[in-house]
Design an enzyme around this catalytic site. Structure first.
Site, PDB file in Angstrom:
ATOM      1  N   GLY A  51       1.032  -1.438   0.052  1.00  0.00           N
ATOM      2  CA  GLY A  51       0.028   0.122  -0.253  1.00  0.00           C
ATOM      3  C   GLY A  51       0.778   1.148   0.202  1.00  0.00           C
ATOM      4  O   GLY A  51       1.892   1.505   0.406  1.00  0.00           O
ATOM      5  N   CYS A  93       6.304   0.183   6.465  1.00  0.00           N
ATOM      6  CA  CYS A  93       6.191   0.946   5.822  1.00  0.00           C
ATOM      7  C   CYS A  93       7.433   1.328   4.311  1.00  0.00           C
ATOM      8  O   CYS A  93       8.890   1.106   5.518  1.00  0.00           O
ATOM      9  CB  CYS A  93       6.178   1.685   7.245  1.00  0.00           C
ATOM     10  SG  CYS A  93       5.278   3.725   6.120  1.00  0.00           S
ATOM     11  N   LEU A  94       7.067   1.976   3.210  1.00  0.00           N
ATOM     12  CA  LEU A  94       7.605   2.048   2.314  1.00  0.00           C
ATOM     13  C   LEU A  94       8.450   3.155   2.509  1.00  0.00           C
ATOM     14  O   LEU A  94      10.182   3.934   2.118  1.00  0.00           O
ATOM     15  CB  LEU A  94       6.560   2.563   0.923  1.00  0.00           C
ATOM     16  CG  LEU A  94       6.699   0.925   0.044  1.00  0.00           C
ATOM     17  CD1 LEU A  94       5.933   1.189  -0.874  1.00  0.00           C
ATOM     18  CD2 LEU A  94       7.846  -0.235   0.192  1.00  0.00           C
ATOM     19  N   HIS A 135      -3.687   0.939   8.079  1.00  0.00           N
ATOM     20  CA  HIS A 135      -2.434   1.223   8.162  1.00  0.00           C
ATOM     21  C   HIS A 135      -2.067   2.707   7.339  1.00  0.00           C
ATOM     22  O   HIS A 135      -1.565   3.583   6.965  1.00  0.00           O
ATOM     23  CB  HIS A 135      -1.283   0.826   7.216  1.00  0.00           C
ATOM     24  CG  HIS A 135       0.339   0.904   7.215  1.00  0.00           C
ATOM     25  ND1 HIS A 135       1.301   0.531   7.536  1.00  0.00           N
ATOM     26  CD2 HIS A 135       0.527   1.569   6.218  1.00  0.00           C
ATOM     27  CE1 HIS A 135       2.093   1.141   7.564  1.00  0.00           C
ATOM     28  NE2 HIS A 135       2.218   1.946   6.772  1.00  0.00           N
ATOM     29  N   GLU A 136      -2.832   2.356   5.600  1.00  0.00           N
ATOM     30  CA  GLU A 136      -2.976   3.436   5.063  1.00  0.00           C
ATOM     31  C   GLU A 136      -4.111   5.001   5.302  1.00  0.00           C
ATOM     32  O   GLU A 136      -3.348   5.831   4.957  1.00  0.00           O
ATOM     33  CB  GLU A 136      -3.499   3.411   3.457  1.00  0.00           C
ATOM     34  CG  GLU A 136      -2.703   1.876   2.961  1.00  0.00           C
ATOM     35  CD  GLU A 136      -1.012   2.472   2.610  1.00  0.00           C
ATOM     36  OE1 GLU A 136      -0.639   3.882   2.596  1.00  0.00           O
ATOM     37  OE2 GLU A 136      -0.301   1.382   2.749  1.00  0.00           O
ATOM     38  N   HIS A 139      -2.093   7.239   7.443  1.00  0.00           N
ATOM     39  CA  HIS A 139      -0.957   7.557   7.067  1.00  0.00           C
ATOM     40  C   HIS A 139      -1.825   9.168   6.296  1.00  0.00           C
ATOM     41  O   HIS A 139      -1.477  10.451   6.595  1.00  0.00           O
ATOM     42  CB  HIS A 139      -0.412   7.369   5.240  1.00  0.00           C
ATOM     43  CG  HIS A 139       0.891   6.991   5.642  1.00  0.00           C
ATOM     44  ND1 HIS A 139       1.951   6.954   5.970  1.00  0.00           N
ATOM     45  CD2 HIS A 139       0.873   5.386   5.482  1.00  0.00           C
ATOM     46  CE1 HIS A 139       2.741   5.908   5.769  1.00  0.00           C
ATOM     47  NE2 HIS A 139       2.751   5.229   5.738  1.00  0.00           N
TER      48      HIS A 139
END
Ligand code: NI
Length: 188
Positions: A51, A93-94, A135-136, A139
């Site tokens: 994601g 996480c990216l 999670h997204e 953000h």
């Protein structure tokens, strides 16, 4: 498609101010929102993520993408309308590459959002998909998984052995965040 400024967007890392900015609603799904989503999908796939949120490209708009088991879900102005249960699982996480930790999340969520044509949709998700949606959406609300992670579970993924076993190193949150901040390129 010709090159546009979306091609220049990359995934920003911990320490970038956009990750701590609450994203604003899109409301109207225009071509430029769809183009942003297209770029987000490219970057998510290239980084092998599940994601990505627009904040992670330095754009604080309420847009995110999730892809689990080859099922791609764009999320525009997403909102959690109900959450039930709780389950702890591992997340990364990216924007915090190589750092992982255990995070409690609801086992099931109902999310309201808009689709690529601006139509209101409602989706119900369980398990991994529920975790990714939380999670997204976090953000978009300027929250990161490390804010919710059990600190004693945090570790760096250093690499893999020849047998494919992960090589890990435990870390405190403070030490981990220092590494990202120290690695940040200077910004204007
Ligand atoms: Ni993330």
């Amino acid at each position: 498609m010709s090159r546009d400024h979306y091609d220049d967007l990359t995934i920003v890392r911990y320490g970038h101010p956009a990750l701590r900015e609450k994203a604003v609603p899109v409301r109207r799904v225009t071509d430029s929102v769809r183009r942003l989503i297209e770029r987000m999908v490219e970057l998510m796939r290239a980084a092998r993520g599940l994601g990505l949120a627009a904040n992670q490209l330095g754009i604080p708009q309420r847009v995110a993408v999730v892809e689990i088991d080859d099922r791609f879900t764009p999320l525009i102005d997403p909102e959690i309308v109900s959450a039930t249960g709780s389950e702890t699982g591992e997340e990364g996480c990216l924007s915090l590459p190589r750092l992982y930790g255990n995070v409690p999340r609801p086992t099931r969520v109902v999310v309201r959002a808009r689709d690529l044509f601006g139509k209101r949709i409602k989706l119900t998700a369980d398990g991994m998909m529920a975790r990714a949606l939380c999670h997204e959406i976090d953000h978009l609300n300027a929250k990161l998984f490390v804010d919710r992670a059990d600190e004693s579970s945090l570790y760096w993924l250093m690499g893999h052995t020849e047998e494919g076993e992960p090589i890990t190193q435990q870390t405190t949150l403070e030490d981990a965040l220092k590494v990202f901040v120290a690695a940040r390129p200077s910004e204007k």
